[in-house]
Design a protein around this motif. Structure first.
Motif, short mmCIF file in Angstrom:
data_model
loop_
_atom_site.label_atom_id
_atom_site.label_comp_id
_atom_site.label_asym_id
_atom_site.label_seq_id
_atom_site.Cartn_x
_atom_site.Cartn_y
_atom_site.Cartn_z
N HIS A 273 -8.32 -12.53 -6.55
CA HIS A 273 -9.37 -11.47 -5.52
C HIS A 273 -9.10 -11.16 -4.83
O HIS A 273 -8.79 -9.42 -4.40
N LEU A 274 -9.02 -11.51 -3.66
CA LEU A 274 -9.04 -11.30 -2.28
C LEU A 274 -7.86 -11.11 -2.59
O LEU A 274 -7.49 -9.87 -1.42
N PHE A 275 -6.59 -10.99 -2.40
CA PHE A 275 -4.64 -11.47 -2.68
C PHE A 275 -5.03 -9.74 -2.81
O PHE A 275 -4.23 -9.12 -2.23
N LYS A 276 -5.36 -9.61 -4.09
CA LYS A 276 -5.15 -7.74 -4.48
C LYS A 276 -6.30 -6.40 -3.64
O LYS A 276 -6.31 -5.06 -3.20
N LEU A 277 -7.21 -7.24 -3.52
CA LEU A 277 -8.33 -6.54 -2.99
C LEU A 277 -7.80 -5.85 -1.24
O LEU A 277 -7.33 -5.40 -0.77
N TRP A 278 -7.11 -7.56 -0.69
CA TRP A 278 -6.77 -7.13 0.62
C TRP A 278 -5.17 -7.05 0.66
O TRP A 278 -4.29 -6.99 1.60
N HIS A 279 -4.25 -6.40 -0.57
CA HIS A 279 -3.19 -6.64 -0.53
C HIS A 279 -2.83 -5.93 0.55
O HIS A 279 -1.58 -5.98 1.57
N HIS A 280 -2.65 -3.62 1.07
CA HIS A 280 -2.38 -3.59 2.25
C HIS A 280 -2.75 -4.09 3.52
O HIS A 280 -1.67 -3.83 4.50
N LEU A 282 -3.42 -7.07 4.07
CA LEU A 282 -2.51 -8.42 4.56
C LEU A 282 -0.67 -8.36 4.67
O LEU A 282 -0.34 -9.31 5.29
N GLN A 283 -0.34 -6.85 3.97
CA GLN A 283 1.12 -6.81 4.52
C GLN A 283 1.42 -6.85 6.05
O GLN A 283 2.30 -6.88 6.53
N VAL A 284 1.02 -6.30 6.74
CA VAL A 284 0.50 -6.18 8.03
C VAL A 284 0.08 -7.01 8.83
O VAL A 284 0.77 -7.67 9.33
N HIS A 285 -1.44 -8.37 8.97
CA HIS A 285 -1.09 -8.75 8.70
C HIS A 285 -0.96 -10.54 8.03
O HIS A 285 -1.99 -11.40 6.69
N HIS A 333 -4.25 0.11 6.21
CA HIS A 333 -4.50 -0.60 5.56
C HIS A 333 -6.28 -0.75 5.19
O HIS A 333 -6.25 -2.10 4.17
N TRP A 334 -6.68 -0.97 5.93
CA TRP A 334 -8.31 -2.16 5.95
C TRP A 334 -9.53 -0.59 4.77
O TRP A 334 -10.38 -0.87 5.01
N ILE A 335 -8.35 -0.04 4.17
CA ILE A 335 -9.39 1.26 3.07
C ILE A 335 -8.57 1.20 1.73
O ILE A 335 -7.78 0.44 1.62
N CYS A 336 -9.77 0.95 1.21
CA CYS A 336 -9.91 0.27 -0.65
C CYS A 336 -8.73 1.44 -1.20
O CYS A 336 -9.46 2.37 -0.98
N GLN A 337 -7.52 1.29 -1.57
CA GLN A 337 -6.97 2.05 -2.51
C GLN A 337 -6.23 1.69 -3.08
O GLN A 337 -5.42 0.12 -3.25
N SER A 352 12.10 -5.21 0.62
CA SER A 352 12.72 -5.95 1.86
C SER A 352 12.49 -7.10 2.42
O SER A 352 12.79 -7.94 3.33
N GLY A 353 11.08 -7.54 1.91
CA GLY A 353 10.21 -7.91 2.70
C GLY A 353 8.98 -9.31 2.47
O GLY A 353 9.38 -9.35 1.21
N GLY A 354 8.02 -9.63 2.67
CA GLY A 354 6.99 -10.49 2.41
C GLY A 354 6.61 -10.05 0.86
O GLY A 354 5.72 -9.70 0.89
N ARG A 355 7.47 -9.57 0.25
CA ARG A 355 6.96 -9.57 -1.24
C ARG A 355 5.73 -10.44 -1.99
O ARG A 355 5.45 -11.85 -1.94
N SER A 356 5.44 -9.95 -3.15
CA SER A 356 3.95 -11.02 -3.26
C SER A 356 4.53 -11.78 -4.76
O SER A 356 5.88 -11.30 -5.13
N LYS A 357 4.28 -13.05 -5.05
CA LYS A 357 4.67 -14.19 -5.67
C LYS A 357 5.29 -13.65 -7.56
O LYS A 357 5.54 -14.11 -7.82
N ARG A 358 3.86 -13.15 -7.64
CA ARG A 358 4.08 -12.09 -9.12
C ARG A 358 5.27 -11.20 -9.40
O ARG A 358 6.32 -11.91 -10.07
N ALA A 359 5.67 -10.52 -8.16
CA ALA A 359 6.47 -10.00 -7.87
C ALA A 359 7.73 -10.71 -7.96
O ALA A 359 8.67 -9.91 -8.70
#
Ligand SMILES: Cc1cc2nc3c(=O)[nH]c(=O)nc-3n(C[C@H](O)[C@H](O)[C@H](O)COP(=O)(O)O)c2cc1C
Length: 475
Positions: A273-280, A282-285, A333-337, A352-359
């Motif tokens: 859940h948190l990977f999804k909620l924080w998706h954007h 976690l791309q930054v941090h 990125h800190w806003i749910c979207q 090009s970079g840190g993609r999700s495991k699922r992708a």
């Protein structure tokens, strides 16, 4: 009271629900449902449950339904996958007192559904589906509903929906994608198909697909005429979607973690859940992403959440006026979207970079090069091959169709093997089940106890008597 049907069921039992949280394996668990309900969801589905396992395994029933009873969690629809009328109805009978309707999953397009022969892979078996729905309609005290995917052809989709309605289905959820539209090939859902179904049936219809914000909900209802709209990915990225709000990502994470403390669930669900909620974010941090992947306790997750909140607040305070969010995101990125999943070959920062495991996993088959993880695995084991055609094929359990244990002496999966070995007082070393050995040991021990020998003669040991000896092994 007679069973309510169709529109009466929707308006009275379901309270005319328009905002619906989708069934989601490992993700529409009680804690998430409660969070979503606090933020505008009016009806939720359980994750898909396996009817056959539900019938045979009391622990599975407890863990997935009976222990999750909560008065605020209504109206609730329990979803099953099944491919046998009797098994479906048996499972539904065991679940009906805990929900407002039973749903049959006819939409799962995944490989596991193909192997188990359920979900969207029953789409062509109209005769079987008719029998399943009819029997459920006749025998259950609650209505039976279906969640389907569309066919490429609108007219076939309409005939399919009408067939289900005629068999006794009281509410239909139409996911406007075909069975082939999944993973990177998901694309957009066809509201045209949904609209045609809505026009052609006399039962309430929920639309599913392309719902990312409240405006989509309104537009979908207007365009298709459906009674309600179901969201999965949109809800996972913004559980306040149905309220028309986009809160800060840590706010909803903290609220969710509080609910999980009261209604615990596996940590893997929380992390997902948190990977999804924080998706954007976690791309930054990215560091936090790694921390979240590593933590082993709920309090560890809460600490990551706290750290993420601080980072976001620092980013917010540094934000200069007039600067737009990066990467064409609709919000910072800190806003749910919403998260728009990239298409098969779409170029993006993610590609090009840190993609999700699922992708990464989804593209596995088509990648010429190997992912970082696979390269690491190959370094450890140079003979490892990632050619999917060379992967060992899962052999099926003779009884239920789940993957069987490789070394099972009965050719069964663990659950079925345990039952059989217990019934027959047999051993299966492949599954580590030693009923026969334990019984023999126990008898040998009893033989050395003079007082017990007498009792032994009076009460011979049978497989059922055996349960007293090793009953705990089955707990
Ligand atoms: C994590 C996840 C789990 C899902 N599990 C189920 C499930 O158990 N049963 C089901 O019918 N659909 C399941 N789906 C499909 C969704 O219910 C929904 O039909 C699909 O995601 C399309 O809706 P969306 O565009 O709002 O995401 C799942 C989807 C996701 C993302």
């Amino acid at each position: 009271m007679p069973k309510l049907q169709g529109f009466e069921f929707w308006s009275r039992t379901l309270g005319g629900a328009r905002h619906v949280v989708a069934p989601m394996v490992d993700q529409s668990e009680l804690a998430w449902r409660l969070l979503s309900r606090r933020h505008g969801a009016q009806l939720c589905y359980t994750p898909m449950l396996h009817a056959q396992v539900f019938v045979r395994d009391a622990n599975y029933r407890k863990e997935n339904l009976y222990c999750d009873v909560c008065p605020e969690d209504r109206p609730l629809i329990v979803q099953f996958c099944a491919n046998d009328p009797e098994v479906f109805v048996q499972a539904a009978l065991l679940a009906q007192d805990y929900c407002d309707a039973i749903d049959l999953n006819l939409g799962c397009p995944q490989m596991i559904a193909k192997r188990g022969h359920y979900g969207a892979f029953l789409q062509e078996e109209w005769d079987l589906l008719q029998r399943m729905i009819l029997l459920a309609h006749e025998r259950l005290s609650v209505p039976v509903t279906c969640k389907i995917r569309v066919f490429p052809e609108i007219d076939k989709t309409v005939r399919y929906a009408q067939m289900l309605e005629k068999a006794g289905c009281q509410l239909l959820t139409v996911h406007g994608r075909t069975k082939e539209q999944k993973g990177p090939m998901a694309g957009t859902a066809s509201w045209e198909h949904i609209k045609a179904v809505r026009k052609a049936v006399g039962i309430p219809v929920f639309a599913n697909g392309n719902i990312q914000c409240l405006q989509d909900v309104e537009r979908c209802i207007q365009d298709t005429g459906v009674q309600g709209v179901m969201s999965a990915e949109g809800n996972l990225h913004n559980p306040a979607l149905f309220e028309g709000r986009s809160p800060a990502v840590w706010e909803l994470a903290e609220e969710y973690l509080d609910i999980v403390r009261q209604h615990p669930c596996p940590l893997s669900y929380v992390r997902a859940h948190l990977f999804k909620l924080w998706h954007h974010t976690l791309q930054v941090h990215q560091q936090l992403r790694e921390e979240l992947a590593k933590v082993k306790t709920l309090e560890g997750v809460a600490a990551v959440s706290q750290a993420l909140k601080l980072r976001c607040q620092e980013d917010m305070s540094r934000q200069q006026e007039g600067v737009r969010p990066a990467d064409n995101l609709p919000a910072f990125h800190w806003i749910c979207q919403p998260y728009i999943r990239p298409g098969p070959r779409e170029g993006s920062k993610e590609n090009s970079g840190g993609r999700s495991k699922r992708a990464l996993e989804e593209e596995e088959g088509s990648m010429e090069g190997l992912s970082k993880n696979k390269l690491k695995k190959q370094l450890r084991n140079p003979h490892k091959t990632f050619d999917p055609s060379l992967k060992p094929k899962y052999a099926k359990c003779d009884q239920c169709g789940n993957p069987k244990g490789n070394r099972c002496v009965f050719n069964l999966c663990r659950g079925c093997c345990k039952k059989r070995a217990f019934r027959e007082t047999a051993d299966c070393p492949g599954h580590g089940l030693l009923f026969k050995t334990k019984l023999e040991k126990s008898l040998a021990w009893k033989g050395t106890q003079p007082g017990l020998q007498e009792a032994q003669q009076v009460r011979p040991v049978t497989p059922s008597g055996f349960s007293e000896v090793v009953g705990s092994a089955l707990a």
